[in-house]
Design an enzyme around this catalytic site. Structure first.
Site, PDB file in Angstrom:
ATOM      1  CE  LYS A  95      -1.523  -4.486   3.435  1.00  0.00           C
ATOM      2  NZ  LYS A  95      -1.821  -5.828   2.924  1.00  0.00           N
ATOM      3  CB  SER A 110      -0.856  -0.036   1.272  1.00  0.00           C
ATOM      4  OG  SER A 110      -1.373   1.239   1.543  1.00  0.00           O
ATOM      5  CE1 TYR A 131      -3.892  -2.724   5.603  1.00  0.00           C
ATOM      6  CE2 TYR A 131      -3.367  -0.424   5.150  1.00  0.00           C
ATOM      7  CZ  TYR A 131      -3.685  -1.695   4.703  1.00  0.00           C
ATOM      8  OH  TYR A 131      -3.764  -1.935   3.348  1.00  0.00           O
TER       9      TYR A 131
HETATM   10  N1  NAD Z   1      -8.758  -1.415  -0.708  1.00  0.00           N
HETATM   11  C1  NAD Z   1      -7.735  -0.601  -0.527  1.00  0.00           C
HETATM   12  O1  NAD Z   1      -7.897   0.625  -0.529  1.00  0.00           O
HETATM   13  C2  NAD Z   1      -6.331  -1.138  -0.364  1.00  0.00           C
HETATM   14  C3  NAD Z   1      -5.244  -0.269  -0.509  1.00  0.00           C
HETATM   15  C4  NAD Z   1      -3.951  -0.768  -0.341  1.00  0.00           C
HETATM   16  C5  NAD Z   1      -3.762  -2.117  -0.040  1.00  0.00           C
HETATM   17  N2  NAD Z   1      -4.835  -2.937   0.102  1.00  0.00           N
HETATM   18  C6  NAD Z   1      -4.610  -4.355   0.443  1.00  0.00           C
HETATM   19  O2  NAD Z   1      -5.097  -5.167  -0.595  1.00  0.00           O
HETATM   20  C7  NAD Z   1      -5.594  -6.399  -0.071  1.00  0.00           C
HETATM   21  C8  NAD Z   1      -7.024  -6.606  -0.557  1.00  0.00           C
HETATM   22  O3  NAD Z   1      -7.810  -5.483  -0.156  1.00  0.00           O
HETATM   23  P1  NAD Z   1      -9.369  -5.414  -0.436  1.00  0.00           P
HETATM   24  O4  NAD Z   1      -9.747  -3.977  -0.491  1.00  0.00           O
HETATM   25  O5  NAD Z   1      -9.736  -6.305  -1.557  1.00  0.00           O
HETATM   26  O6  NAD Z   1      -9.903  -6.005   0.947  1.00  0.00           O
HETATM   27  P2  NAD Z   1     -11.096  -7.033   1.240  1.00  0.00           P
HETATM   28  O7  NAD Z   1     -11.337  -7.018   2.695  1.00  0.00           O
HETATM   29  O8  NAD Z   1     -12.233  -6.766   0.334  1.00  0.00           O
HETATM   30  O9  NAD Z   1     -10.426  -8.420   0.796  1.00  0.00           O
HETATM   31  C9  NAD Z   1      -9.604  -9.172   1.638  1.00  0.00           C
HETATM   32  C10 NAD Z   1     -10.094 -10.617   1.556  1.00  0.00           C
HETATM   33  O10 NAD Z   1      -9.251 -11.446   2.357  1.00  0.00           O
HETATM   34  C11 NAD Z   1     -10.074 -12.297   3.145  1.00  0.00           C
HETATM   35  N3  NAD Z   1      -9.273 -12.623   4.334  1.00  0.00           N
HETATM   36  C12 NAD Z   1      -8.886 -11.815   5.353  1.00  0.00           C
HETATM   37  N4  NAD Z   1      -8.117 -12.489   6.217  1.00  0.00           N
HETATM   38  C13 NAD Z   1      -8.013 -13.761   5.744  1.00  0.00           C
HETATM   39  C14 NAD Z   1      -7.348 -14.937   6.194  1.00  0.00           C
HETATM   40  N5  NAD Z   1      -6.645 -14.964   7.308  1.00  0.00           N
HETATM   41  N6  NAD Z   1      -7.457 -16.059   5.439  1.00  0.00           N
HETATM   42  C15 NAD Z   1      -8.177 -16.073   4.300  1.00  0.00           C
HETATM   43  N7  NAD Z   1      -8.824 -14.990   3.826  1.00  0.00           N
HETATM   44  C16 NAD Z   1      -8.746 -13.851   4.546  1.00  0.00           C
HETATM   45  C17 NAD Z   1     -11.347 -11.528   3.404  1.00  0.00           C
HETATM   46  O11 NAD Z   1     -12.444 -12.366   3.678  1.00  0.00           O
HETATM   47  C18 NAD Z   1     -11.523 -10.786   2.080  1.00  0.00           C
HETATM   48  O12 NAD Z   1     -12.251 -11.548   1.141  1.00  0.00           O
HETATM   49  C19 NAD Z   1      -5.471  -6.298   1.442  1.00  0.00           C
HETATM   50  O13 NAD Z   1      -4.277  -6.938   1.829  1.00  0.00           O
HETATM   51  C20 NAD Z   1      -5.365  -4.797   1.679  1.00  0.00           C
HETATM   52  O14 NAD Z   1      -4.651  -4.487   2.851  1.00  0.00           O
HETATM   53  C21 NAD Z   1      -6.112  -2.483  -0.067  1.00  0.00           C
END
Ligand code: NAD
Length: 329
Positions: A152, A124, A148
């Site tokens: 990362k 991120s 958080y």
């Molecule tokens: N959305 C954003 O703005 C953003 C920005 C930067 C980084 N990210 C990173 O990208 C990744 C995906 O983000 P997103 O927005 O799709 O989030 P999200 O919450 O929609 O997706 C994460 C998925 O992982 C699953 N999950 C969580 N812990 C788990 C575990 N221990 N075992 C199996 N499944 C698990 C959840 O059920 C969910 O389906 C994350 O790592 C997040 O930190 C997101």
């Protein structure tokens, strides 16, 4: 290629699975439904005509994860699974460190043991801390203001050290800026858990009448109109960036920004949403939110150079598709 996608039913994961299938890759999803629903699997099938293999597995559980690796030989892993709410991470640091770090270590361990050559990690822009935009991958990472962001930065470090010790293991650390929007089909998108922490889902919920008005955190920043400026990227463009990272020949470890390189203010997003969808968004200016920085946008030259990828969709596409998804929910 046969790709394991952790967190593949989540917001970014589900869009990436669609693009992987569109590019004729075979996908195996694991997810523990912490922030997702099984219905997303059927929606992926409706969009692509193919249902990917799915296992309900918690990525922090090494044993159940091993079972999946026993069934398949993978050519790559894309690791999305994790917790992502900045504010919540301040209140529940142990949950965040445990889930985000143990899942990364388990998947890296199994990748090495099973000779999986490629690993793509969801990092991120928050790893840049409160540095000065445009953020460039060579910048020194400043201290993060929340657990958080720390998970990362630590995951990046763990994976980098693992590459150093394992010459056949190759890692791409994708530093996302601000993904918004939804698939143009309106079938998959972002469904926040409780009150949205991010701007776009809040705006769409105000548009739908679920919330009365939007709160804008501060209008006295040193930006075009005083409100915070972010690099919003359409989630479909972001998903395509993962396919590009998988197909590119990356040796060793590379951190790569996925953004558009352009900053847009909160008020500009509101105006774009109102214009594209013909719906007024009432809002109120309130105090700044602790930890927020004024401006964040990406230097995108490395992504263009190494991945031959750049974002194509506009802010209007993002606000239109976000609303198209929300109104069909
Ligand atoms: N959305 C954003 O703005 C953003 C920005 C930067 C980084 N990210 C990173 O990208 C990744 C995906 O983000 P997103 O927005 O799709 O989030 P999200 O919450 O929609 O997706 C994460 C998925 O992982 C699953 N999950 C969580 N812990 C788990 C575990 N221990 N075992 C199996 N499944 C698990 C959840 O059920 C969910 O389906 C994350 O790592 C997040 O930190 C997101």
């Amino acid at each position: 290629m046969r790709i394991l996608v952790s967190g593949g039913l989540g917001f970014i994961g589900s869009h990436t699975v669609v693009e992987l299938i569109n590019h004729h890759h075979e996908v195996v999803i694991i997810d523990n439904f912490y922030n997702s629903q099984l219905s997303t699997l059927y929606k992926i099938e409706r969009i692509t005509g193919k249902k990917p293999a799915f296992y309900e597995v918690d990525a922090t559980n090494l044993e159940t994860l091993e079972n999946v690796f026993q069934r398949y030989d993978f050519d790559g892993i894309i690791h999305f699974a994790g917790y992502k709410a900045v504010g919540e991470s301040v209140k529940k640091p142990l949950d965040y460190y445990f889930n985000n770090l143990v899942s990364t270590m388990n998947l890296a361990r199994l990748a090495i043991e099973n000779k999986v050559p490629k690993f793509i990690f969801s990092s991120s822009a928050t790893v840049y801390g409160d540095g000065v935009s445009p953020f460039n991958e060579t910048m020194e990472l400043l201290e993060r203001t929340n657990p958080y962001g720390e998970t990362k930065a630590m995951s990046e470090r763990i994976l980098t050290d693992t590459v150093k010790a394992n010459p056949n293991f190759n890692v791409v650390l994708l530093r996302y800026f601000n993904p918004i929007g939804a698939h143009p089909s309106g079938l998959i998108g972002e469904v926040p858990n409780g009150t949205p922490n991010n701007l776009m889902p809040y705006v769409t919920q105000v548009a739908k009448g679920i919330r009365e008005k939007l709160f804008v955190f501060g209008n006295d920043y040193d930006t075009i109109d005083g409100t915070g400026v972010r690099d919003y990227i359409h989630v479909v463009d972001l998903a395509k960036g993962h396919v590009a990272a998988l197909e590119a020949k990356i040796v060793g470890v590379e951190a790569i920004n996925l953004g558009t390189g352009k900053g847009t203010s909160v008020l500009e997003i509101i105006q774009a949403f109102e214009h594209a969808n013909n719906i007024r968004i009432p809002y109120e200016i309130v105090d700044r939110r602790p930890g927020d920085i004024a401006t964040s946008f990406a230097d995108t030259t490395k992504a263009k150079r190494l991945l031959n990828w750049e974002a194509k969709l506009s802010i209007l596409d993002m606000v239109r598709d976000a609303w198209n998804f929300e109104k069909n929910l």
